[in-house]
Design an enzyme around this catalytic site. Sequence first.
Site, PDB file in Angstrom:
ATOM      1  N   SER A 118      34.608  40.997  40.261  1.00 53.07           N
ATOM      2  CA  SER A 118      36.053  41.086  40.027  1.00 53.07           C
ATOM      3  C   SER A 118      36.957  40.944  41.237  1.00 53.07           C
ATOM      4  O   SER A 118      38.168  40.847  41.081  1.00 53.07           O
ATOM      5  CB  SER A 118      36.379  42.396  39.334  1.00 53.07           C
ATOM      6  OG  SER A 118      36.095  42.278  37.969  1.00 53.07           O
ATOM      7  N   LYS A 152      45.515  47.519  43.127  1.00 55.15           N
ATOM      8  CA  LYS A 152      45.047  47.322  41.754  1.00 55.15           C
ATOM      9  C   LYS A 152      45.284  48.621  40.989  1.00 55.15           C
ATOM     10  O   LYS A 152      45.065  49.708  41.525  1.00 55.15           O
ATOM     11  CB  LYS A 152      43.558  46.955  41.790  1.00 55.15           C
ATOM     12  CG  LYS A 152      42.955  46.651  40.428  1.00 55.15           C
ATOM     13  CD  LYS A 152      41.506  46.165  40.559  1.00 55.15           C
ATOM     14  CE  LYS A 152      40.882  45.818  39.218  1.00 55.15           C
ATOM     15  NZ  LYS A 152      39.507  45.316  39.339  1.00 55.15           N
ATOM     16  N   SER A 164      38.283  40.870  37.190  1.00 57.66           N
ATOM     17  CA  SER A 164      39.352  41.660  36.625  1.00 57.66           C
ATOM     18  C   SER A 164      40.503  41.930  37.596  1.00 57.66           C
ATOM     19  O   SER A 164      41.559  42.351  37.164  1.00 57.66           O
ATOM     20  CB  SER A 164      38.788  43.002  36.163  1.00 57.66           C
ATOM     21  OG  SER A 164      38.351  43.775  37.277  1.00 57.66           O
TER      22      SER A 164
HETATM   23  N1  GLN Z   1      33.611  40.067  34.811  1.00 55.90           N
HETATM   24  C1  GLN Z   1      32.751  41.204  34.949  1.00 55.90           C
HETATM   25  C2  GLN Z   1      32.888  42.107  33.756  1.00 55.90           C
HETATM   26  O1  GLN Z   1      33.612  41.774  32.885  1.00 55.90           O
HETATM   27  C3  GLN Z   1      33.018  41.904  36.224  1.00 55.90           C
HETATM   28  C4  GLN Z   1      34.068  42.937  36.155  1.00 55.90           C
HETATM   29  C5  GLN Z   1      34.264  43.646  37.442  1.00 55.90           C
HETATM   30  O2  GLN Z   1      33.728  43.261  38.469  1.00 55.90           O
HETATM   31  N2  GLN Z   1      35.032  44.711  37.378  1.00 55.90           N
HETATM   32  O3  GLN Z   1      32.280  43.134  33.658  1.00 55.90           O
END
Ligand code: GLN
Length: 492
Positions: free
Chosen positions: A180, A81, A156
């Site tokens: 995410s 990532k 994400s």
């Molecule tokens: N969807 C969550 C957010 O927007 C989680 C993001 C994440 O785990 N990095 O913050």
Amino acid sequence: MSDIDLRACSLHELRESLENKQISSVELTQFFVDRIKLLDPQLNSVITPTMDLALKQAKQADQRIAHGDDSALLGIPILHKDIFCTEGVKTTCASKMLADFVSPYDATVVSALAKSGAITLGKTNMDEFAMGSSNETSHFGAVKNPWDLSRVPGGSSGGSASAVAAGLAPCATGTDTGGSIRQPAALCGITGLKPSYGRVSRYGMIAFASSMDQAGPMAKSAADCAQLLSAMAGHDPLDSTSAKLAVPDYATEIERPVAGLRIGVPQEFFDKQLSPAVADAIHTALRQLEAMGATLVDVKLPSTPLGVSTYYVIAPAEASANLARYDGVRFGYRCEAPQNLEDLYVRSRTEGFGEEVKRRILVGTFTLSAASYDQYFMKAQQVRRMIANEYDEVLANVDVIAGPSAPNTAFPLNDASKSITDMYMEDVFTVGCNLAGLPAMSIPAGIVEGLPVGMQLIGRSFDEATVLRVGHQFQLQTDWHRQVSRIAEFAS
Ligand code: GLN
């Protein structure tokens, strides 16, 4: 080599084929390089491919194999990532702010995997600064879901999930602050594990919300994730929040049957947020675990509905502090011809950050301000403790908690009917574990209207072993996790 289906192979099978010289690491790496070239123009899951570097590393791996080196991941390609710093290779965090940033060092996760012999294929697309659930907030454009190119892969870590699902790499790294790793794993039909807070080093992982950020593996199966976690986990003197705990032998642990384990099923995970079709698939998967000898236990996590609002106070507050460093002075984007220092700060940040990131910085700055600190930030910290206590109480009586990973299957890209808060609700079943620091994994557990469903398994603090074991034993009996290798090729 032609008789091996490299796309479907487990990491263990790939290691065996390398070991037996049925295939070389250069051939294996070339196979995935070719697939990235062929398929990624449509998926957009890779921001920076590192094909030359990968082939160079593969050549070295082949030499090491020839000399009898049997490191766990030797010769196996992986995608990282783009939130993990990689020396000499761009690390953008999918932001204009860091579009040209090249780190002078590797994140510990990257160096640990390289030390185990993994080959770096490239850096994957993601929501900007890991803020999002659909991978639509990336400065480099949205990622598509290989199951249906008109749908999101989740976020994400959507680039990692989409790439593994499409067979552009056998495995990838991800990060999970509020879901995410698990939500994109669910939406793309792969397996993804968020380890306990402190299990994996955060050194060199670009910070979003430091009290919740965790790195973890994403792959086709729990067994593959176990193999990757073994390489990633452990104390790191460079990260003071990494735990000084021994890392269990996950490969052995996962072979133990689930008979006799107690699996808690929280009724709050099956309320009206959950699509009825996903609920049916999860119930079927739970019955499968029961048939394997596990005992299902009804449990209560009454604060579940408070999780999202708590998370969306704490995460933006921490983000507003963490992202203060992007000021146009030290590194990252700088605006053209600043008039004075104030102008430099304001325009660099206005031009360098995307809309969602700015929203979070504003919310976080507001909730940390003297006038609202007690009302929002302190309150959220108190509710966080309450949520963590509820999980601990439940996990004192059961070995794992099981339920859905996400309320729905993959939703359409650019869905105008989805509001910002609808998007935040994607995290309703995942944020609790981040607030409580617990390990949790999403495994494929069904297909609804041609799209994969993820089941979430949550464990006691630092008990990734039991989570992986339940997932692996389930995957020995079912083949939902294999469907991903059968999705139709879509190259034009
Ligand atoms: N969807 C969550 C957010 O927007 C989680 C993001 C994440 O785990 N990095 O913050």
